[in-house]
Design a protein around this motif. Structure first.
Motif, PDB file in Angstrom:
ATOM      1  N   TYR A 212      21.907   1.504  -3.162  1.00 39.53           N
ATOM      2  CA  TYR A 212      20.815   0.288  -2.908  1.00 39.53           C
ATOM      3  C   TYR A 212      19.428   0.529  -3.231  1.00 39.53           C
ATOM      4  O   TYR A 212      18.846   1.668  -2.997  1.00 39.53           O
ATOM      5  N   ASN A 213      18.787  -0.066  -4.121  1.00 43.42           N
ATOM      6  CA  ASN A 213      17.567   0.220  -4.569  1.00 43.42           C
ATOM      7  C   ASN A 213      16.718  -0.790  -3.544  1.00 43.42           C
ATOM      8  O   ASN A 213      16.702  -1.949  -3.396  1.00 43.42           O
TER       9      ASN A 213
ATOM     10  N   PHE B 250      20.143  -9.286  -0.025  1.00 44.56           N
ATOM     11  CA  PHE B 250      19.633  -7.843  -0.269  1.00 44.56           C
ATOM     12  C   PHE B 250      18.877  -7.974  -1.841  1.00 44.56           C
ATOM     13  O   PHE B 250      18.351  -6.897  -2.310  1.00 44.56           O
TER      14      PHE B 250
ATOM     15  N   MET C 156      24.265  -8.836 -15.944  1.00 46.43           N
ATOM     16  CA  MET C 156      23.907  -8.272 -14.714  1.00 46.43           C
ATOM     17  C   MET C 156      22.603  -8.500 -14.341  1.00 46.43           C
ATOM     18  O   MET C 156      22.038  -7.794 -13.333  1.00 46.43           O
TER      19      MET C 156
ATOM     20  N   GLY D  85      20.218 -14.017 -12.265  1.00 48.44           N
ATOM     21  CA  GLY D  85      21.284 -15.054 -12.603  1.00 48.44           C
ATOM     22  C   GLY D  85      22.578 -14.789 -12.265  1.00 48.44           C
ATOM     23  O   GLY D  85      22.998 -13.922 -11.898  1.00 48.44           O
ATOM     24  N   GLU D  86      23.408 -15.962 -12.108  1.00 51.00           N
ATOM     25  CA  GLU D  86      24.742 -15.718 -11.684  1.00 51.00           C
ATOM     26  C   GLU D  86      25.480 -16.459 -12.895  1.00 51.00           C
ATOM     27  O   GLU D  86      25.359 -17.720 -13.134  1.00 51.00           O
TER      28      GLU D  86
ATOM     29  N   HIS E 294      30.608  -5.765  -2.057  1.00 47.09           N
ATOM     30  CA  HIS E 294      29.546  -5.332  -1.111  1.00 47.09           C
ATOM     31  C   HIS E 294      29.731  -5.441   0.348  1.00 47.09           C
ATOM     32  O   HIS E 294      29.044  -5.134   1.077  1.00 47.09           O
TER      33      HIS E 294
ATOM     34  N   GLU F 286      31.877  -4.063  -7.388  1.00 45.50           N
ATOM     35  CA  GLU F 286      30.544  -3.341  -7.106  1.00 45.50           C
ATOM     36  C   GLU F 286      30.665  -3.407  -5.647  1.00 45.50           C
ATOM     37  O   GLU F 286      30.722  -4.536  -4.974  1.00 45.50           O
TER      38      GLU F 286
ATOM     39  N   CYS G  36      18.920  -2.395 -10.424  1.00 45.98           N
ATOM     40  CA  CYS G  36      19.604  -3.751 -10.045  1.00 45.98           C
ATOM     41  C   CYS G  36      18.870  -4.367  -9.015  1.00 45.98           C
ATOM     42  O   CYS G  36      18.549  -3.566  -8.063  1.00 45.98           O
ATOM     43  N   GLY G  37      18.835  -5.678  -8.906  1.00 43.35           N
ATOM     44  CA  GLY G  37      18.156  -6.451  -7.625  1.00 43.35           C
ATOM     45  C   GLY G  37      16.605  -6.245  -7.633  1.00 43.35           C
ATOM     46  O   GLY G  37      15.827  -6.638  -6.749  1.00 43.35           O
TER      47      GLY G  37
ATOM     48  N   SER H 160      29.487 -10.014 -14.592  1.00 44.24           N
ATOM     49  CA  SER H 160      29.470  -9.531 -13.316  1.00 44.24           C
ATOM     50  C   SER H 160      29.051 -11.128 -12.399  1.00 44.24           C
ATOM     51  O   SER H 160      28.128 -11.841 -12.786  1.00 44.24           O
ATOM     52  N   THR H 161      30.067 -11.218 -11.472  1.00 43.69           N
ATOM     53  CA  THR H 161      29.776 -12.267 -10.510  1.00 43.69           C
ATOM     54  C   THR H 161      29.990 -12.247  -9.088  1.00 43.69           C
ATOM     55  O   THR H 161      30.602 -11.047  -8.559  1.00 43.69           O
TER      56      THR H 161
ATOM     57  N   SER I 189      30.867  -8.597  -7.492  1.00 46.58           N
ATOM     58  CA  SER I 189      29.944  -8.130  -6.490  1.00 46.58           C
ATOM     59  C   SER I 189      30.696  -8.387  -5.010  1.00 46.58           C
ATOM     60  O   SER I 189      30.657  -9.564  -4.494  1.00 46.58           O
TER      61      SER I 189
ATOM     62  N   ILE J 260      27.439  -2.217  -3.116  1.00 44.03           N
ATOM     63  CA  ILE J 260      26.011  -1.735  -2.762  1.00 44.03           C
ATOM     64  C   ILE J 260      26.311  -0.999  -1.330  1.00 44.03           C
ATOM     65  O   ILE J 260      26.634  -1.553  -0.504  1.00 44.03           O
TER      66      ILE J 260
END
Ligand code: SAH
Length: 340
Positions: A286-287, A115, A153, A156-157, A213, A253, A330-331, A188-189, A211, A255
């Protein structure tokens, strides 16, 4: 040659001892870099010439270049070019409690969450601590205000770039430097379990967000490839262990994806999954991005989902939205060259 922003205070002390200088030079340099914010070694006027020349041989200061700022009411989006020509983005958000910055930790990302727009660009490389630090310095220079909160956030991870992440925290937390309190930093991971274990031993009280979800493997496998490596029966016990070891609260988190993970059964399953944990759930509308095909859950669905969790006495919030007008949400960060 490397960026001087990669040096922790202690490393700079060692550097000066190694070149036969007094260690208080490290304090002076930190003061010039992080308090006075000079851009050139020549401006460090209380340091003698030979040392300045030596510093210039070993380090550079200017590292990342701010190319573009998009401004909205509460949000600015920043596009940077790195020394090797790669691009990254950061987002600044204004809150009533202060200003927070969302920084990138890698160029691209290998986690491949279905996503997420940022993840469509495969990882090119990790960011150095210096490149993460400079996102803060450049944005503070632009807004002429101090940033109070940092979230890792962006693109990247961070747990796939763990050593640089740790160094970054150590440097921005240093009291006579940028001095951002560890409790004002959140990482955030997507759930890299061995790194969560290492993070529980990290001596800074940085907040952890996961994350999640999805409330079960069936759904999580479909939207987050990392779940194949670390499925929920491995991830959740590791988080419980983290909470026990550190005595800290974790954020989940979640989404809200229409028709994917937003049913009322999912809400109940989610509650069963996190029951008894010191945690809170952050529901994220969700964006939508152009190409990925997922839809945002309806407002009404989100509030019913929220009510179920609330009734089960689990802390829950619905994330306020920032920045969708300028694709800073985000995203949506992508750092593609066409943005320039
Ligand atoms: N790789 C880390 C750090 C990135 S955080 C992680 O996965 O946690 C970015 C957050 O935004 C994650 O929770 C991610 O799942 C979420 N996100 C990604 N795409 C999104 C979108 N289109 N809308 C809302 N949130 C999104």
């Amino acid at each position: 040659m490397e960026s001087i922003y990669n040096k922790t205070f202690n490393e700079l002390v060692d550097y000066f001892i190694n070149i036969g200088e007094k260690k208080f030079k490290a304090e002076q340099v930190f003061d010039w870099l992080y308090i006075k914010r000079v851009k050139s070694f020549d401006d460090m006027t209380n340091i003698k010439k030979e040392i300045i020349e030596k510093l210039k041989e070993d380090f550079y200061i200017n590292n990342i270049n701010l190319d573009k700022v998009e401004r909205d009411i509460e949000v600015n989006k920043y596009l940077f070019t790195l020394r090797d020509g790669e691009h990254i983005e950061s987002v600044l958000m204004r809150h009533d409690y202060g200003t927070s910055i969302c920084i990138s930790s890698q160029v691209g990302c290998n986690m491949g969450c279905r996503f997420c727009e940022s993840g469509r660009l495969k990882k090119v490389r990790n960011l150095k601590a210096s490149e993460m630090i400079e996102q803060i310095l450049k944005v503070e220079e632009d807004i002429e205000t101090r940033i109070t909160h940092v979230v890792i956030m962006g693109i990247g991870e961070p747990f796939d770039n763990f050593d640089n992440f740790k160094k970054f925290v150590e440097i921005i937390n240093y009291q006579k430097g940028i001095n951002i309190g560890a409790r004002h930093i959140t990482v955030s991971t997507c759930g890299i379990v061995p790194k969560i274990r290492e993070f529980s031993e990290f001596p800074y009280q940085v907040n952890l967000a996961i994350s999640l979800h999805a409330p079960n493997n069936e759904i999580r496998d479909k939207i987050m490839p990392i779940n194949k490596a670390y499925p929920l029966e491995v991830l959740i016990p590791e988080i419980k262990r983290y909470i026990k070891t550190t005595n800290r609260r974790v954020t989940f988190e979640y989404i809200m994806l229409s028709g994917i993970n937003d049913s009322l059964e999912c809400a109940n399953e989610l509650c069963d999954l996190v029951k008894g944990m010191n945690c809170y759930i952050n529901l994220i509308p969700y964006n939508e991005t152009n190409n990925l095909g997922y839809k945002r859950s309806k407002k009404d669905t989100i509030s019913k989902f929220y009510d179920i969790i609330k009734k089960r006495n689990i802390s829950v919030t619905i994330r306020r939205e920032f920045g969708s007008n300028i694709s800073a949400a985000c995203g949506q960060l992508r750092s593609k060259k066409e943005d320039l």
